[in-house]
Design a protein around this motif. Structure first.
Motif, PDB file in Angstrom:
ATOM      1  N   LEU A   1     -22.077   4.176  -9.322  1.00  0.00           N
ATOM      2  CA  LEU A   1     -20.164   5.106  -9.191  1.00  0.00           C
ATOM      3  C   LEU A   1     -18.932   4.803 -10.090  1.00  0.00           C
ATOM      4  O   LEU A   1     -18.566   5.544 -11.043  1.00  0.00           O
ATOM      5  CB  LEU A   1     -19.928   4.948  -7.704  1.00  0.00           C
ATOM      6  N   ALA A   2     -19.339   3.109 -10.366  1.00  0.00           N
ATOM      7  CA  ALA A   2     -17.789   2.662 -10.727  1.00  0.00           C
ATOM      8  C   ALA A   2     -17.935   3.596 -12.401  1.00  0.00           C
ATOM      9  O   ALA A   2     -17.398   3.731 -13.462  1.00  0.00           O
ATOM     10  CB  ALA A   2     -17.385   2.065 -11.121  1.00  0.00           C
ATOM     11  N   GLN A   3     -19.128   2.963 -12.708  1.00  0.00           N
ATOM     12  CA  GLN A   3     -19.924   3.602 -14.240  1.00  0.00           C
ATOM     13  C   GLN A   3     -19.235   5.116 -14.606  1.00  0.00           C
ATOM     14  O   GLN A   3     -19.042   5.294 -15.201  1.00  0.00           O
ATOM     15  CB  GLN A   3     -21.324   3.234 -14.639  1.00  0.00           C
ATOM     16  N   THR A   4     -19.472   6.135 -13.686  1.00  0.00           N
ATOM     17  CA  THR A   4     -19.391   7.651 -13.508  1.00  0.00           C
ATOM     18  C   THR A   4     -17.977   8.265 -12.922  1.00  0.00           C
ATOM     19  O   THR A   4     -17.482   8.701 -14.104  1.00  0.00           O
ATOM     20  CB  THR A   4     -20.059   8.091 -12.116  1.00  0.00           C
ATOM     21  N   LEU A   5     -17.324   7.227 -12.242  1.00  0.00           N
ATOM     22  CA  LEU A   5     -15.706   7.588 -12.487  1.00  0.00           C
ATOM     23  C   LEU A   5     -15.354   6.986 -13.809  1.00  0.00           C
ATOM     24  O   LEU A   5     -14.468   7.418 -14.361  1.00  0.00           O
ATOM     25  CB  LEU A   5     -14.956   6.534 -11.640  1.00  0.00           C
ATOM     26  N   GLY A   6     -15.778   5.316 -14.476  1.00  0.00           N
ATOM     27  CA  GLY A   6     -15.358   5.511 -15.703  1.00  0.00           C
ATOM     28  C   GLY A   6     -15.141   6.676 -17.091  1.00  0.00           C
ATOM     29  O   GLY A   6     -14.850   6.809 -17.727  1.00  0.00           O
ATOM     30  N   ILE A   7     -16.377   7.429 -17.054  1.00  0.00           N
ATOM     31  CA  ILE A   7     -16.656   8.103 -17.840  1.00  0.00           C
ATOM     32  C   ILE A   7     -15.667   9.283 -18.122  1.00  0.00           C
ATOM     33  O   ILE A   7     -14.934   9.873 -18.502  1.00  0.00           O
ATOM     34  CB  ILE A   7     -18.570   8.537 -17.533  1.00  0.00           C
ATOM     35  N   LEU A   8     -15.645   9.077 -15.753  1.00  0.00           N
ATOM     36  CA  LEU A   8     -14.286  10.105 -16.792  1.00  0.00           C
ATOM     37  C   LEU A   8     -13.593   9.910 -16.903  1.00  0.00           C
ATOM     38  O   LEU A   8     -11.553  11.110 -17.273  1.00  0.00           O
ATOM     39  CB  LEU A   8     -15.013  11.174 -14.682  1.00  0.00           C
ATOM     40  N   LEU A   9     -12.377   9.140 -16.541  1.00  0.00           N
ATOM     41  CA  LEU A   9     -11.430   8.584 -16.474  1.00  0.00           C
ATOM     42  C   LEU A   9     -11.133   8.678 -17.886  1.00  0.00           C
ATOM     43  O   LEU A   9      -9.438   8.482 -18.609  1.00  0.00           O
ATOM     44  CB  LEU A   9     -11.301   7.606 -16.345  1.00  0.00           C
ATOM     45  N   ARG A  10     -11.931   8.178 -18.837  1.00  0.00           N
ATOM     46  CA  ARG A  10     -12.493   8.370 -20.531  1.00  0.00           C
ATOM     47  C   ARG A  10     -11.618   9.222 -21.266  1.00  0.00           C
ATOM     48  O   ARG A  10     -13.245  10.837 -20.994  1.00  0.00           O
ATOM     49  CB  ARG A  10     -13.330   7.778 -21.151  1.00  0.00           C
ATOM     50  N   SER A  11     -11.175  10.325 -22.557  1.00  0.00           N
ATOM     51  CA  SER A  11     -11.471  11.562 -22.902  1.00  0.00           C
ATOM     52  C   SER A  11     -11.603  11.124 -24.105  1.00  0.00           C
ATOM     53  O   SER A  11     -10.304  10.275 -25.061  1.00  0.00           O
ATOM     54  CB  SER A  11     -10.467  12.017 -22.646  1.00  0.00           C
ATOM     55  N   GLY A  12     -11.177  12.401 -25.180  1.00  0.00           N
ATOM     56  CA  GLY A  12     -11.027  12.628 -26.326  1.00  0.00           C
ATOM     57  C   GLY A  12     -12.754  12.226 -27.362  1.00  0.00           C
ATOM     58  O   GLY A  12     -13.531  12.331 -26.571  1.00  0.00           O
ATOM     59  N   SER A  13     -12.116  11.222 -28.819  1.00  0.00           N
ATOM     60  CA  SER A  13     -13.768  11.481 -29.686  1.00  0.00           C
ATOM     61  C   SER A  13     -13.880   9.787 -28.818  1.00  0.00           C
ATOM     62  O   SER A  13     -13.505   8.786 -28.258  1.00  0.00           O
ATOM     63  CB  SER A  13     -12.560  11.285 -30.815  1.00  0.00           C
ATOM     64  N   ALA A  14     -14.939  10.150 -29.941  1.00  0.00           N
ATOM     65  CA  ALA A  14     -15.900   8.698 -29.366  1.00  0.00           C
ATOM     66  C   ALA A  14     -15.302   7.546 -29.458  1.00  0.00           C
ATOM     67  O   ALA A  14     -15.054   6.264 -28.795  1.00  0.00           O
ATOM     68  CB  ALA A  14     -17.235   8.656 -30.193  1.00  0.00           C
ATOM     69  N   GLU A  15     -14.449   7.714 -30.725  1.00  0.00           N
ATOM     70  CA  GLU A  15     -13.852   6.101 -30.880  1.00  0.00           C
ATOM     71  C   GLU A  15     -12.499   5.661 -30.156  1.00  0.00           C
ATOM     72  O   GLU A  15     -12.572   4.741 -29.708  1.00  0.00           O
ATOM     73  CB  GLU A  15     -12.986   6.185 -32.709  1.00  0.00           C
ATOM     74  N   GLN A  16     -12.062   7.103 -29.903  1.00  0.00           N
ATOM     75  CA  GLN A  16     -10.462   6.474 -28.813  1.00  0.00           C
ATOM     76  C   GLN A  16     -10.993   6.839 -27.089  1.00  0.00           C
ATOM     77  O   GLN A  16     -10.695   5.704 -26.179  1.00  0.00           O
ATOM     78  CB  GLN A  16     -10.033   8.119 -28.376  1.00  0.00           C
TER      79      GLN A  16
END
Length: 410
Positions: free
Chosen positions: A214-229
């Motif tokens: 669940l925490a890994q999924t939340l982390g993905i949702l919190l990140r945005s932008g390009s792969a580098e960002q």
């Protein structure tokens, strides 16, 4: 014989007993430490060698040695709780557990941190803004120093990534230590309602696995932008970075080792009656399939399965009751000695890498021979310094810890 001498003898006997019944774990620690070292060598010094896509994947996956470290922690620390649960004994002392963990982690860490910062000037003094690396030097900001001395620097964005660089994982370990006695007691509580101690023991690792997912999924949702960002957010001074480095996001990696602990304890106590002759081939199938699947599933998940399988293969005896050939290989002198100094290797290798980088050593190699040569330099220097730290700091405090344990239990 004096009581002190008797206590030391009992501690030595205890160590030998653990090695006999849990062979191969020192070897796995050694493999984990030098795998992380090798992965960081490629990343930090960035030799100008262009490997194939397969080679690049293998080099990047070497850092998954940390996954093996977390799984080993889950296995070794959960095993006493599970073993006592399945044999009908009371849970281990939480007070003794916390004392042991503090003595195990802090002395060597503090020595390495202070020397790396104020002698080598090779600690990270700023959080990374555009990737993994921050500025290198001696820590001078009071809050940063206090946070790193107390190993809480990875809990807030402002000090994330400072200090030794790898010390965020020690913060994660400390958080795991904090809750483990509670997880152990959870098994005892569940055992009151179910007839199977094995089922009760599986609740805690299952919970950890779900929380990690669940925490890994939340982390993905919190990140945005390009792969580098997204990469910068994950490793930089952001709350997404704090989450990604936290116990919440790493919980499933500890769970792999905890699952292995349930298997080993269940077999030892006769609570799991599976044929060992069939379990071992199955474990090899799991390990091989996980390695093959690393291209299509998250690397940490694949290597978590590999770690759990290797731990079980090392500690589950063969049908004859003797250590398996896997354990015998891992018990070789080279791997066992690497395991003894593995914690100090883990602490020292990034500061030494930073010193090398500050002198442009190994940063512009255009051939594999040159890169391998500087890797050997790193291995030799780190091994020498880590061995000194082990015998000068870790081993004396380990003996103190064992004397205190024996004294309190007598």
């Amino acid at each position: 014989m004096s009581s002190r001498g008797a206590s030391v003898d009992e501690a030595r006997t205890s160590r030998e007993s653990r090695r006999k019944h849990l062979p191969g774990l020192d070897g796995l620690r050694g493999i984990a430490a030098f795998s992380v070292l090798s992965g960081h060598f490629w990343q930090h010094l960035s030799p100008g060698v262009e490997p194939s896509s397969t080679g690049r994947s293998v080099l990047s996956d070497l850092e998954q040695g940390l996954t093996l470290f977390f799984a080993l922690s889950g296995f070794l620390l959960y095993l006493p709780f599970v073993s006592r649960l399945m044999s009908g004994r009371s849970a281990p002392s939480a007070r003794q557990f916390y004392f042991n963990r503090v003595v195990r982690i802090f002395p060597a860490y503090l020595v390495v941190l202070l020397v790396a910062s104020y002698v080598l000037c090779a600690t990270y003094v700023s959080s990374p803004e555009l990737g993994y690396l921050g500025d290198i030097g001696s820590m001078t900001e009071p809050l940063q120093i206090i946070a790193n001395l107390s190993l809480v620097q990875a809990l807030v964005p402002g000090t994330m990534g400072t200090g030794l660089g790898v010390s965020w994982s020690l913060t994660t370990e400390l958080c795991f230590y904090a809750i483990l006695p509670l997880l152990g007691l959870l098994g005892y509580r569940v055992a009151r309602s179910v007839r199977s101690p094995v089922a009760a023991a599986l609740v805690a690792p299952a919970l950890m696995f779900v929380v990690g997912g669940l925490a890994q999924t939340l982390g993905i949702l919190l990140r945005s932008g390009s792969a580098e960002q997204q990469y910068a957010m994950s490793w930089g001074p952001t709350w997404a970075g704090v989450l990604d480095r936290s116990l919440l996001s790493m919980a499933h990696l500890f769970a792999f080792g905890m699952f292995a602990a349930v298997l080993v304890a269940g077999l030892s106590a006769g609570r799991i009656t599976w044929d060992v002759g069939r379990i071992r081939p199955l474990l090899w199938v799991v390990a091989v399939c996980a390695l093959v699947s690393v291209a299509v599933v998250p690397a940490a998940l694949a290597f978590g399965l590999v770690s759990a399988a290797l731990i079980a293969l090392a500690t589950v005896p063969s049908q004859s009751g003797q250590p398996s050939w896997t354990a015998r290989v891992l018990e070789s002198r080279l791997l066992r000695n690497a395991g003894l100094i593995s914690y100090s290797v883990y602490l020292w290798h990034v500061p030494i890498l930073n010193v090398m980088a500050s002198h442009d050593l190994g940063t512009a190699q255009q051939t594999w021979a040159g890169a391998i040569g500087w890797w050997l330099v790193l291995v030799c220097v780190t091994t020498a310094v880590a061995t000194t730290t082990y015998y000068g700091v870790e081993r004396p405090f380990t003996r103190l810890r064992e004397r205190v344990r024996v004294t309190r239990s007598s």
